[in-house]
Design a protein around this motif. Structure first.
Motif, PDB file in Angstrom:
ATOM      1  N   ARG A 134       0.844  -1.193   0.000  1.00 50.32           N
ATOM      2  CA  ARG A 134       0.000   0.000   0.000  1.00 50.32           C
ATOM      3  C   ARG A 134       0.880   1.244   0.000  1.00 50.32           C
ATOM      4  O   ARG A 134       1.729   1.412   0.855  1.00 50.32           O
TER       5      ARG A 134
ATOM      6  N   THR B  46       1.176   5.260   0.516  1.00 47.02           N
ATOM      7  CA  THR B  46       0.454   6.373   1.116  1.00 47.02           C
ATOM      8  C   THR B  46       1.261   7.643   0.939  1.00 47.02           C
ATOM      9  O   THR B  46       2.473   7.598   0.841  1.00 47.02           O
TER      10      THR B  46
ATOM     11  N   LEU C  31     -10.144  15.251   1.221  1.00 52.03           N
ATOM     12  CA  LEU C  31     -10.018  13.804   1.417  1.00 52.03           C
ATOM     13  C   LEU C  31      -8.979  13.470   2.489  1.00 52.03           C
ATOM     14  O   LEU C  31      -9.197  12.570   3.309  1.00 52.03           O
TER      15      LEU C  31
ATOM     16  N   ASN D 250      -9.344  11.349   5.974  1.00 56.23           N
ATOM     17  CA  ASN D 250      -8.549  10.158   6.236  1.00 56.23           C
ATOM     18  C   ASN D 250      -7.159  10.330   5.641  1.00 56.23           C
ATOM     19  O   ASN D 250      -6.923  10.001   4.483  1.00 56.23           O
TER      20      ASN D 250
ATOM     21  N   ASP E 285      -5.312   7.289   3.968  1.00 56.67           N
ATOM     22  CA  ASP E 285      -5.777   6.695   2.716  1.00 56.67           C
ATOM     23  C   ASP E 285      -4.603   6.555   1.755  1.00 56.67           C
ATOM     24  O   ASP E 285      -3.690   7.382   1.743  1.00 56.67           O
ATOM     25  N   SER E 286      -4.618   5.513   0.946  1.00 62.91           N
ATOM     26  CA  SER E 286      -3.522   5.289   0.010  1.00 62.91           C
ATOM     27  C   SER E 286      -3.564   6.293  -1.132  1.00 62.91           C
ATOM     28  O   SER E 286      -4.624   6.814  -1.501  1.00 62.91           O
TER      29      SER E 286
ATOM     30  N   ALA F 241      -3.132   5.580  -4.166  1.00 68.72           N
ATOM     31  CA  ALA F 241      -3.905   4.961  -5.247  1.00 68.72           C
ATOM     32  C   ALA F 241      -5.405   5.204  -5.055  1.00 68.72           C
ATOM     33  O   ALA F 241      -6.116   5.531  -6.012  1.00 68.72           O
ATOM     34  N   ASN F 242      -5.876   5.055  -3.833  1.00 66.43           N
ATOM     35  CA  ASN F 242      -7.299   5.274  -3.572  1.00 66.43           C
ATOM     36  C   ASN F 242      -7.659   6.752  -3.725  1.00 66.43           C
ATOM     37  O   ASN F 242      -8.706   7.082  -4.284  1.00 66.43           O
ATOM     38  N   LEU F 243      -6.812   7.638  -3.230  1.00 67.56           N
ATOM     39  CA  LEU F 243      -7.049   9.073  -3.405  1.00 67.56           C
ATOM     40  C   LEU F 243      -7.116   9.413  -4.890  1.00 67.56           C
ATOM     41  O   LEU F 243      -7.996  10.157  -5.326  1.00 67.56           O
TER      42      LEU F 243
ATOM     43  N   ARG G  10      -7.874   7.457  -7.386  1.00 68.91           N
ATOM     44  CA  ARG G  10      -9.105   6.896  -7.947  1.00 68.91           C
ATOM     45  C   ARG G  10     -10.293   7.797  -7.630  1.00 68.91           C
ATOM     46  O   ARG G  10     -11.110   8.108  -8.496  1.00 68.91           O
ATOM     47  N   ARG G  11     -10.384   8.246  -6.387  1.00 63.58           N
ATOM     48  CA  ARG G  11     -11.507   9.104  -5.984  1.00 63.58           C
ATOM     49  C   ARG G  11     -11.466  10.474  -6.663  1.00 63.58           C
ATOM     50  O   ARG G  11     -12.500  11.076  -6.916  1.00 63.58           O
TER      51      ARG G  11
ATOM     52  N   ARG H  62      -1.954   8.356  -9.755  1.00 57.94           N
ATOM     53  CA  ARG H  62      -1.359   8.245  -8.435  1.00 57.94           C
ATOM     54  C   ARG H  62      -0.157   9.166  -8.299  1.00 57.94           C
ATOM     55  O   ARG H  62       0.044   9.805  -7.266  1.00 57.94           O
TER      56      ARG H  62
END
Length: 167
Positions: free
Chosen positions: A2, A4, A34, A38, A41-42, A44-46, A48-49, A54
């Protein structure tokens, strides 16, 4: 594994204006929002959102840290973070059918802590947390420019006498 953007717990007070002129674009503001929700949060997830790469997220976080907008990551204990800076309740009156658009704009503000629809004189009651009076003034000016906002009324919090809301 993961990845971050350097993420212990919660971002601490990233609402200060950028050192080089004080302006941030919508992507920076969305990223800060965001991260405030959190900071662990990774990337990658940030990404994506936010709908970006990335590497873009990692570069933005690095720049925001370098400019002093993000000054660190920390564990937040209780109401400690709210004791610094200013809090203000802002009553917002909007034109009919403008609510969703106004909400969308307000949601992008990292300084927004709470937004409620209310009965009475205003349509919304927003709790803002700013690091200075200058920043609060800028936020109020910005809210006043949103399409559909008819008027605002601001009350700055001087002290909390009773606070039963858990942090």
């Amino acid at each position: 594994m993961r990845s971050t953007p350097r993420a212990p717990a919660r971002a601490s007070a990233p609402a200060a204006p950028a050192a080089a002129g004080g302006t941030r674009d919508e992507l920076d503001r969305a990223l800060l929002t965001l991260l405030q929700a959190n900071a662990r949060d990774s990337a990658a997830n940030l990404a994506r959102r936010l709908g970006v790469a990335r590497t873009t997220v990692l570069a933005r976080v690095a720049r925001l840290e370098r400019e002093g907008v993000i000054v660190g990551y920390t564990v937040r204990l209780g109401r400690d973070a709210d004791d610094r800076g200013l809090q203000a309740w802002v009553g917002i009156t909007v034109q009919p059918k403008s609510g969703r658009e106004v909400e969308r704009h307000l949601a992008r503000m990292p300084e927004l802590r709470q937004l409620s629809t209310v009965s009475g004189e205003f349509d919304y009651l927003a709790l803002l947390h700013a690091d200075s009076a200058v920043r609060l003034d800028a936020l109020l000016d910005e809210i006043g420019t949103f399409d559909g906002v008819v008027r605002t009324h601001t009350s700055v919090v001087l002290a909390r006498r009773i606070d039963r809301v858990a942090g």
